[in-house]
Scaffold this motif. Structure first.
Motif, short mmCIF file in Angstrom:
data_model
loop_
_atom_site.label_atom_id
_atom_site.label_comp_id
_atom_site.label_asym_id
_atom_site.label_seq_id
_atom_site.Cartn_x
_atom_site.Cartn_y
_atom_site.Cartn_z
N TYR A 167 0.88 -1.06 0.11
CA TYR A 167 -0.13 -0.09 0.00
C TYR A 167 0.81 1.30 0.13
O TYR A 167 1.58 1.44 0.85
CB TYR A 167 -0.77 0.01 1.41
N VAL A 168 0.71 2.18 -0.96
CA VAL A 168 1.40 3.56 -1.17
C VAL A 168 0.39 4.54 -0.74
O VAL A 168 -0.60 4.80 -1.46
CB VAL A 168 2.13 3.66 -2.53
N GLU A 174 3.99 17.16 -6.30
CA GLU A 174 4.86 18.05 -6.26
C GLU A 174 5.96 17.94 -4.80
O GLU A 174 6.84 18.29 -4.73
CB GLU A 174 4.42 19.42 -6.05
N SER A 175 5.29 17.09 -3.92
CA SER A 175 5.93 16.83 -2.76
C SER A 175 7.19 15.82 -2.75
O SER A 175 8.21 15.70 -2.12
CB SER A 175 5.08 16.43 -1.50
N MET A 176 7.04 15.07 -3.69
CA MET A 176 7.91 13.95 -4.26
C MET A 176 8.46 12.83 -3.18
O MET A 176 9.76 12.34 -3.03
CB MET A 176 9.30 14.71 -4.74
N LYS A 177 7.64 12.74 -2.43
CA LYS A 177 7.54 11.63 -1.13
C LYS A 177 6.41 11.35 -0.57
O LYS A 177 5.28 11.95 -0.92
CB LYS A 177 8.23 12.32 -0.10
N THR A 178 6.32 10.18 0.16
CA THR A 178 5.15 9.36 0.50
C THR A 178 5.42 8.49 1.76
O THR A 178 6.71 8.22 1.82
CB THR A 178 4.30 8.94 -0.71
N THR A 179 4.55 7.69 2.15
CA THR A 179 4.91 6.65 2.99
C THR A 179 4.06 5.46 2.47
O THR A 179 3.40 5.42 1.70
CB THR A 179 4.37 6.95 4.70
N ALA A 180 4.28 4.20 3.08
CA ALA A 180 3.82 2.94 2.40
C ALA A 180 4.08 2.09 3.30
O ALA A 180 4.52 1.99 4.35
CB ALA A 180 4.73 2.66 1.22
N ASN A 181 3.27 0.96 3.13
CA ASN A 181 3.21 -0.35 4.13
C ASN A 181 3.14 -1.65 2.99
O ASN A 181 2.40 -1.56 2.01
CB ASN A 181 1.97 -0.18 4.91
N GLU A 189 5.75 -4.18 7.65
CA GLU A 189 6.69 -3.12 7.60
C GLU A 189 6.18 -1.86 6.87
O GLU A 189 5.54 -1.72 6.12
CB GLU A 189 7.98 -3.56 6.81
N ASP A 190 6.70 -0.59 7.80
CA ASP A 190 6.18 0.78 7.09
C ASP A 190 7.53 1.29 6.52
O ASP A 190 8.79 1.09 6.93
CB ASP A 190 5.70 1.66 8.42
N TYR A 191 7.29 2.13 5.64
CA TYR A 191 8.43 2.61 4.97
C TYR A 191 8.34 4.09 4.60
O TYR A 191 7.15 4.67 4.36
CB TYR A 191 8.76 1.88 3.49
N TYR A 192 9.38 5.02 4.53
CA TYR A 192 9.30 6.15 3.88
C TYR A 192 9.64 5.95 2.44
O TYR A 192 10.76 5.25 2.11
CB TYR A 192 10.23 7.31 4.34
#
Length: 212
Positions: A167-168, A174-181, A189-192
């Motif tokens: 899951y993203v 425009e932020s060019m980033k997110t979190t994911a699982n 596991e959680d990710y940046y």
């Protein structure tokens, strides 16, 4: 030596991107391969794949490693013998590695309309109905696909589904980033995740979120 870009994610995590403009012969100069990797590269039918493979060895050298410092497990995931974590990618004329003290993943994808045809296989398309035009949709889907590829490489468990297990979190492009699982068979596991866009390509790299 076309080291295209270096990104310092944090004090122990670095991304290196290579633009592949040299011939296979030029990329082979000064590079020693393990017997296993020599057999792999000699067996590649595509010159582009061979050049991508060798360019990664130059990226390793930029980080102070040789091919002999690298090995692969039974799932094909790369590891470094000093215990640091590594992920590798190459696509057409670009290659990249990420090296860290933490679990990581990286992917590069060319931005292509073809992704519209396979989108439903890796992400719910209804999440992107608000995008203004097809170009924006291609851009967003390529970012999501790259993120999921990088997460898949890091999580490294056979049977993980891009659609069902990765899951993203939706994000502003425009932020060019997110979190994911990633959640599969009791492992969670959680990710940046961060993105880079360059010359019609999208790079995505993921860093595991350390549990408190």
């Amino acid at each position: 030596m076309p080291l295209y870009k270096t990104i310092t994610v944090n004090p122990t995590t670095k991304v290196l991107i290579w633009k592949i403009i040299e011939s296979y012969k030029d990329l082979s100069e000064g590079i020693s391969l393990t017997p296993h990797c020599r057999e792999r590269v000699d067996g590649m039918k595509s010159d582009l794949h061979q050049r991508g493979f060798m360019s990664v060895r130059h990226l390793l050298a930029e980080m102070g490693y040789t091919d002999f410092d690298l090995y692969y497990d039974e799932l094909g995931k790369p590891h470094l013998r000093d215990g640091k974590k590594i992920s590798i990618t190459h696509s057409y004329t670009f290659s990249a590695i990420i090296v860290s003290n933490q679990e990581v993943g990286i992917d590069i994808e060319m931005q292509r309309p073809k992704i519209l045809k396979i989108a439903q296989k890796f992400t719910p398309l209804e999440e992107y109905r608000t995008l203004a035009n097809e170009d924006a949709l291609i851009r967003k889907l390529t970012m999501v696909w790259g993120a999921k590829e990088s997460l898949y490489k890091s999580f490294a468990e056979a049977g993980v589904s891009f659609l069902q297990n990765i899951y993203v979190e939706d994000f502003d492009m425009e932020s060019m980033k997110t979190t994911a699982n990633v959640s599969y068979k009791g492992k969670n596991e959680d990710y940046y995740v961060w993105f880079e866009e360059f010359e019609g390509f999208t790079g995505a790299y993921a860093l595991i979120s350390e549990k408190e």
